[in-house]
Design an enzyme around this catalytic site. Structure first.
Site, short mmCIF file in Angstrom:
data_model
loop_
_atom_site.label_atom_id
_atom_site.label_comp_id
_atom_site.label_asym_id
_atom_site.label_seq_id
_atom_site.Cartn_x
_atom_site.Cartn_y
_atom_site.Cartn_z
N PHE A 32 55.40 36.40 62.36
CA PHE A 32 55.04 37.81 62.12
C PHE A 32 55.13 38.08 60.63
O PHE A 32 56.21 38.02 60.04
CB PHE A 32 55.92 38.81 62.88
N ASP A 84 59.35 34.39 53.89
CA ASP A 84 59.22 35.80 54.22
C ASP A 84 60.59 36.28 54.71
O ASP A 84 60.96 36.06 55.86
CB ASP A 84 58.14 36.00 55.28
N LYS A 122 61.45 46.18 53.63
CA LYS A 122 62.34 46.86 54.58
C LYS A 122 63.61 47.42 53.93
O LYS A 122 63.56 48.47 53.30
CB LYS A 122 62.64 45.93 55.76
C1 LIG Z 1 58.22 43.90 59.11
C2 LIG Z 1 57.81 42.57 58.61
C3 LIG Z 1 56.66 42.42 57.81
C4 LIG Z 1 55.71 43.55 57.51
O1 LIG Z 1 56.29 44.62 56.87
P1 LIG Z 1 55.55 46.06 56.86
O2 LIG Z 1 56.37 46.88 55.93
O3 LIG Z 1 55.60 46.56 58.28
O4 LIG Z 1 54.16 45.84 56.40
C5 LIG Z 1 56.38 41.16 57.32
N1 LIG Z 1 57.18 40.11 57.60
C6 LIG Z 1 58.27 40.21 58.38
C7 LIG Z 1 59.11 39.02 58.64
C8 LIG Z 1 58.61 41.45 58.92
O5 LIG Z 1 59.68 41.55 59.72
#
Ligand SMILES: *Cc1c(COP(=O)(O)O)cnc(C)c1O
Length: 399
Positions: free
Chosen positions: A140, A225, A254
């Site tokens: 994701f 990520d 986040k």
């Molecule tokens: C939430 C998330 C994203 C995307 O972040 P947004 O602010 O919703 O665009 C990308 N990578 C990971 C691992 C995430 O948990």
């Protein structure tokens, strides 16, 4: 207005791209949130780990209000007095060389894809338009067209094509598959240290270390990520520390703002970000003084209030206690720090049913996929709060 009125408004006027639990919240403080009828809940999702510092952290709030009264947005056409300090503090904390600020997590992912491709052409010498980036199944990384194009989740992809080419998908936690997928045109490997949305999938110890070696050997940029795993969630500042490595590029978002404001960033240990020249990438809001002031304080309280150590300690306690709950319908309880997944067997009736019952007990969680509940409270949670939560959780998940 009562709760149902708010729900009706959302359903009538909003696109139905989410299926939230029917709880309408209007206040938050620390690990707690309250609904419009005054019921209190423990937040065990933390906005997908964006509020690691707890809801409405008073210091971050103060920084936000003070900065909002001075200057909010200049665009990058001009400089501002917060950006440089934000860069310096973020680099010092994460041991990075360079930062590129954006807003949402998906934008940070898009940024890294652009930067790594450009690096591939300019530095590695990959022929034009041939760059390949390797990613993992069940990843994701966000919701843009390019990103969902390399998702393996059908509901994320279906009906949104055509997609961006240049991505190769391999199984997660499989170093052999990675080695096999590498070609002379491979420029980057994009991976989550722990797959969060996939249901808290933890790779075997040493996975990232081996991946890093393969990247080094083949001149490939390792991109972690850490938008969800980063900033204390797993009991370390960055989850890469569990394997004792440093990625070439790291994505954070986040909790970078403690939930006040969308702030994300690409962190670089290498020359990769240096390939971007003026005019080649940008964002109107990226690096704005309000975002920078909020993020600086969000980082400061994370460290000064020992939230990372607390996440390690409380996470171990929470995980151990959850593991003691006996129910043959529970397949596995796993986690690192305060990123915990409880997986049921498919015949348990679905994780959402459990989440609905937990809500009645004052615990807010969200199912991920059909059979997994994720427990990820703010990192400021105390032992007595976990004990209270366990008293609520045990009778429900035993059913
Ligand atoms: C939430 C998330 C994203 C995307 O972040 P947004 O602010 O919703 O665009 C990308 N990578 C990971 C691992 C995430 O948990």
């Amino acid at each position: 207005m009562d709760q149902q009125n708010y729900i009706n408004l959302e359903d009538k006027y909003g696109a139905h791209n989410y299926k939230p639990l029917d709880v309408v919240l209007n206040r938050g403080e620390g690990i707690w949130v309250w609904d419009v009828s005054g019921n209190r809940y423990m937040d065990c999702l933390s906005a997908y780990s964006a509020v690691n510092q707890g809801h409405c952290h008073p210091e971050i709030m103060k920084a936000m209000i003070e900065q909002a009264q001075k200057l909010t947005l200049t665009s990058r056409a001009f400089r501002n007095d917060q950006l440089g300090l934000f860069y310096k503090e973020l680099c010092e904390i994460t041991n990075s060389h360079k930062v590129l600020p954006m807003n949402s997590g998906a934008e940070a992912v898009e940024t890294v894809i652009k930067a790594v491709r450009k690096w591939g052409y300019k530095v590695k010498g990959v022929p034009e338009n041939q760059a390949e980036i390797i990613v993992c199944s069940n990843n994701f990384h966000g919701r843009t067209i390019t990103i969902v194009g390399f998702s393996t989740d059908n509901s994320s992809r279906e009906g949104f094509g055509p997609f961006t080419p240049g991505f190769k998908i391999i199984p997660f936690d499989d170093t052999e598959a990675f080695e096999k997928a590498v070609t002379p045109n491979t420029v980057g490997f994009l991976v989550e240290p722990i797959q969060g949305e996939a249901g808290v999938i933890i790779p075997r110890p040493g996975y990232l270390k081996t991946i890093k070696e393969i990247c080094k050997k083949n001149d490939i940029v390792l991109i972690l990520d850490e938008i969800q795993t980063g900033l204390g969630r797993t009991g370390k500042l960055l989850a890469e520390e569990h394997d004792g490595i440093e990625a070439d590029l790291t994505l954070v978002g986040k909790a970078l703002s403690g939930g006040f404001y969308p702030v994300s960033a690409v962190l670089s240990n290498t020359e990769v970000l240096g390939v971007l020249r003026p005019g080649e990438h940008g964002s109107t809001f990226g690096g704005n003084p309000l975002a920078c002031a909020v993020a600086r304080k969000a980082l400061q309280v994370l460290i000064e209030e020992n939230m990372i150590e607390n996440a390690a300690k409380m996470g171990t306690y929470f995980l151990d206690e959850l593991k003691k709950i006996k129910n043959p319908k529970i397949k596995e309880v796993r986690g690192k720090g305060l990123m915990i997944g409880l997986e049921f067997y498919p015949d348990a009736g679905g994780a959402r049913n459990y989440c609905l019952k937990l809500k009645e007990k004052g615990i807010l969680c969200k199912e991920t996929h059909d059979n997994i509940i994720r427990f990820a409270p703010p990192l400021i949670i105390k032992k007595q709060d976990i004990d209270w939560a366990l008293e609520q959780i045990e009778p429900i998940v035993k059913q």
